[in-house]
Design a protein around this motif. Sequence first.
Motif, mmCIF file in Angstrom:
data_model
loop_
_atom_site.group_PDB
_atom_site.id
_atom_site.type_symbol
_atom_site.label_atom_id
_atom_site.label_comp_id
_atom_site.label_asym_id
_atom_site.label_seq_id
_atom_site.Cartn_x
_atom_site.Cartn_y
_atom_site.Cartn_z
ATOM 1 N N LEU A 175 40.982 15.131 53.144
ATOM 2 C CA LEU A 175 40.960 16.570 52.905
ATOM 3 C C LEU A 175 41.751 17.297 53.981
ATOM 4 C CD1 LEU A 175 39.694 18.758 51.054
ATOM 5 C CD2 LEU A 175 37.752 18.825 52.642
ATOM 6 N N GLY A 176 42.601 18.232 53.545
ATOM 7 C CA GLY A 176 43.397 19.023 54.479
ATOM 8 C C GLY A 176 43.380 20.491 54.118
ATOM 9 N N GLY A 177 43.587 21.331 55.125
ATOM 10 C CA GLY A 177 43.497 22.770 54.920
ATOM 11 C C GLY A 177 44.770 23.440 54.454
ATOM 12 N N GLY A 178 45.878 22.653 54.357
ATOM 13 C CA GLY A 178 47.145 23.227 53.913
ATOM 14 C C GLY A 178 48.029 23.605 55.079
ATOM 15 N N ARG A 179 49.364 23.657 54.803
ATOM 16 C CA ARG A 179 50.281 24.046 55.863
ATOM 17 C C ARG A 179 51.544 24.734 55.353
ATOM 18 N NH1 ARG A 179 54.189 19.930 56.465
ATOM 19 N NH2 ARG A 179 53.697 18.003 55.332
ATOM 20 N N LEU A 180 52.067 24.356 54.206
ATOM 21 C CA LEU A 180 53.288 24.978 53.688
ATOM 22 C C LEU A 180 52.887 26.214 52.881
ATOM 23 C CD1 LEU A 180 55.248 21.763 52.647
ATOM 24 C CD2 LEU A 180 55.490 23.117 54.737
ATOM 25 N N TRP A 181 52.581 27.284 53.624
ATOM 26 C CA TRP A 181 51.900 28.418 53.005
ATOM 27 C C TRP A 181 52.754 29.154 51.983
ATOM 28 C CZ3 TRP A 181 47.060 27.863 53.291
ATOM 29 C CH2 TRP A 181 46.493 27.243 54.401
ATOM 30 N N SER A 182 54.051 29.238 52.177
ATOM 31 C CA SER A 182 54.873 29.936 51.184
ATOM 32 C C SER A 182 54.859 29.193 49.862
ATOM 33 C CB SER A 182 56.305 30.096 51.704
ATOM 34 O OG SER A 182 56.907 28.827 51.926
ATOM 35 N N GLN A 183 54.854 27.846 49.924
ATOM 36 C CA GLN A 183 54.819 27.069 48.690
ATOM 37 C C GLN A 183 53.433 27.110 48.052
ATOM 38 O OE1 GLN A 183 57.032 23.297 48.785
ATOM 39 N NE2 GLN A 183 57.749 23.855 50.826
ATOM 40 N N ILE A 184 52.398 27.099 48.866
ATOM 41 C CA ILE A 184 51.038 27.240 48.336
ATOM 42 C C ILE A 184 50.883 28.603 47.661
ATOM 43 C CG2 ILE A 184 48.617 27.495 49.022
ATOM 44 C CD1 ILE A 184 49.184 25.314 51.158
ATOM 45 N N GLY A 203 53.188 30.353 46.430
ATOM 46 C CA GLY A 203 54.025 30.378 45.236
ATOM 47 C C GLY A 203 53.307 29.880 43.997
ATOM 48 N N LEU A 204 52.279 29.057 44.193
ATOM 49 C CA LEU A 204 51.468 28.585 43.062
ATOM 50 C C LEU A 204 50.185 29.394 42.910
ATOM 51 C CD1 LEU A 204 51.749 24.675 43.211
ATOM 52 C CD2 LEU A 204 53.003 26.286 41.767
ATOM 53 N N LEU A 258 43.397 21.541 49.948
ATOM 54 C CA LEU A 258 42.237 22.375 49.652
ATOM 55 C C LEU A 258 42.600 23.753 49.099
ATOM 56 C CD1 LEU A 258 39.166 22.803 49.707
ATOM 57 C CD2 LEU A 258 39.407 23.523 52.094
ATOM 58 N N PRO A 259 43.621 24.452 49.619
ATOM 59 C CA PRO A 259 43.895 25.788 49.077
ATOM 60 C C PRO A 259 44.216 25.796 47.585
ATOM 61 C CG PRO A 259 45.017 25.500 51.171
ATOM 62 C CD PRO A 259 44.475 24.158 50.786
ATOM 63 N N LEU A 260 44.739 24.680 47.073
ATOM 64 C CA LEU A 260 45.084 24.613 45.652
ATOM 65 C C LEU A 260 44.078 23.800 44.837
ATOM 66 C CD1 LEU A 260 48.957 24.192 45.933
ATOM 67 C CD2 LEU A 260 47.687 26.229 45.194
ATOM 68 N N ARG A 261 43.031 23.304 45.505
ATOM 69 C CA ARG A 261 42.010 22.512 44.804
ATOM 70 C C ARG A 261 40.631 23.026 45.240
ATOM 71 N NH1 ARG A 261 44.505 18.262 42.225
ATOM 72 N NH2 ARG A 261 46.459 17.495 43.106
ATOM 73 N N PRO A 262 40.086 24.040 44.556
ATOM 74 C CA PRO A 262 38.798 24.612 44.953
ATOM 75 C C PRO A 262 37.723 23.523 45.069
ATOM 76 C CG PRO A 262 39.813 25.939 43.232
ATOM 77 C CD PRO A 262 40.642 24.696 43.358
ATOM 78 N N PRO A 263 36.865 23.612 46.071
ATOM 79 C CA PRO A 263 35.970 22.495 46.366
ATOM 80 C C PRO A 263 34.978 22.165 45.258
ATOM 81 C CG PRO A 263 35.416 24.422 47.696
ATOM 82 C CD PRO A 263 36.727 24.705 47.054
ATOM 83 N N ASP A 318 49.347 14.565 48.856
ATOM 84 C CA ASP A 318 49.034 15.567 47.846
ATOM 85 C C ASP A 318 49.784 16.861 48.162
ATOM 86 O OD1 ASP A 318 47.755 16.735 45.632
ATOM 87 O OD2 ASP A 318 46.192 17.585 46.915
ATOM 88 N N HIS A 319 50.918 17.042 47.488
ATOM 89 C CA HIS A 319 51.699 18.267 47.629
ATOM 90 C C HIS A 319 51.953 18.808 46.217
ATOM 91 C CE1 HIS A 319 52.313 17.754 51.921
ATOM 92 N NE2 HIS A 319 52.652 16.504 51.699
ATOM 93 N N PRO A 320 50.997 19.532 45.640
ATOM 94 C CA PRO A 320 51.102 19.950 44.236
ATOM 95 C C PRO A 320 52.321 20.816 43.942
ATOM 96 C CG PRO A 320 48.867 20.259 45.064
ATOM 97 C CD PRO A 320 49.718 19.953 46.241
ATOM 98 N N TYR A 321 52.875 21.462 44.974
ATOM 99 C CA TYR A 321 54.012 22.360 44.783
ATOM 100 C C TYR A 321 55.343 21.621 44.727
ATOM 101 C CZ TYR A 321 52.774 21.674 49.632
ATOM 102 O OH TYR A 321 52.356 21.106 50.804
ATOM 103 N N SER A 322 55.351 20.302 44.984
ATOM 104 C CA SER A 322 56.607 19.557 44.984
ATOM 105 C C SER A 322 56.958 19.082 43.569
ATOM 106 C CB SER A 322 56.513 18.334 45.906
ATOM 107 O OG SER A 322 57.669 17.526 45.760
ATOM 108 N N PRO A 323 58.085 19.527 43.008
ATOM 109 C CA PRO A 323 58.454 19.072 41.664
ATOM 110 C C PRO A 323 58.828 17.601 41.613
ATOM 111 C CG PRO A 323 60.213 20.403 42.618
ATOM 112 C CD PRO A 323 59.052 20.495 43.556
#
Length: 300
Positions: A99-108, A110-111, A72-77, A39-44
């Motif tokens: 469930l993951g807490g996120g890691r590519l913060w600049s891309q997160i 960016g959305l 999780l940062p882009l999918r509120p619980p 799940d990488h919502p920022y990937s086109p």
Amino acid sequence: MNPVQFGVFISPQHADIQRLREHVLTAEETGFDYVSIQDHPYSPAFLDTFALIGTMLGQTSRLRFVPNVANLPLRPPAMLAKASATLDLLSGGRFELGLGGGRLWSQIAGLGGPRRTPGEVVTSIDEAITVLRTLWTPGRLATFQGRHYSLTEAATGPAPAHDIGIWLGALGPRMLDLTGRRADGWVAPLATSYETKPAAQDRIDAAARAAGREPADIRRIIQPVGAVTDRVETTERPRSGPGGQPIRTTPDGWARIIAEFVQEERFDTVNLVPEDESVEQLTRFATEVIPAARAAIASS
């Protein structure tokens, strides 16, 4: 120990949707227990993981699906709880929540998502677990106030079709402790080197016991990368080095390595990350490796 299960990691590339559908249906037909989808919502290049899982649940009848892992940062619980319960109800209980807490913060960011420190990641996941399980228990008005997430007299429900497992992609010590205290499974990240896995298992166990839980109640997911081949290239189970190093060996070699993962390192779920994601590789693993691995586990 939990019954050993087998999954396959399938990439949600939009470039060839028919090929993607063929891989999922191959997993359904050949004997995998579940499919995991990153799940990488920022990937086109990627389809939306939850929309894809919903579609594939409607085209299968047996396979279980799990996001690996939900961002999780882009999918509120609160909305994640509703989406997960819906998928589980529509499929008759075939959804688990990685469930993951996120890691590519600049891309997160960016959305429009937040940037979080490692400590904030742990706190946010802890709070998200509370929100998820609260909203999956119907028939009440719930109030919860956390640092990152909150509920205010929120009507709970619907309940999912079964108790959805929350599997955490946990790497650091605080996340491993949280896994032991509250999660239903540990998805060992590919970034986890092989030599650190035994200590991570022990840390999860200790945190579980301290919380009054049975360590065996937490599913342990290993994610070997590799290919089924006709000659042996990998001669033994990796014990050190990056978790993404490829294993290339015969079905018998795979069976022996998997049996060691289960017996010696206490993993009860094998999520194959195919080096070559193809119908041929998925079929070979399901029809040649899985039965041999089950036999090797039973006889060891």
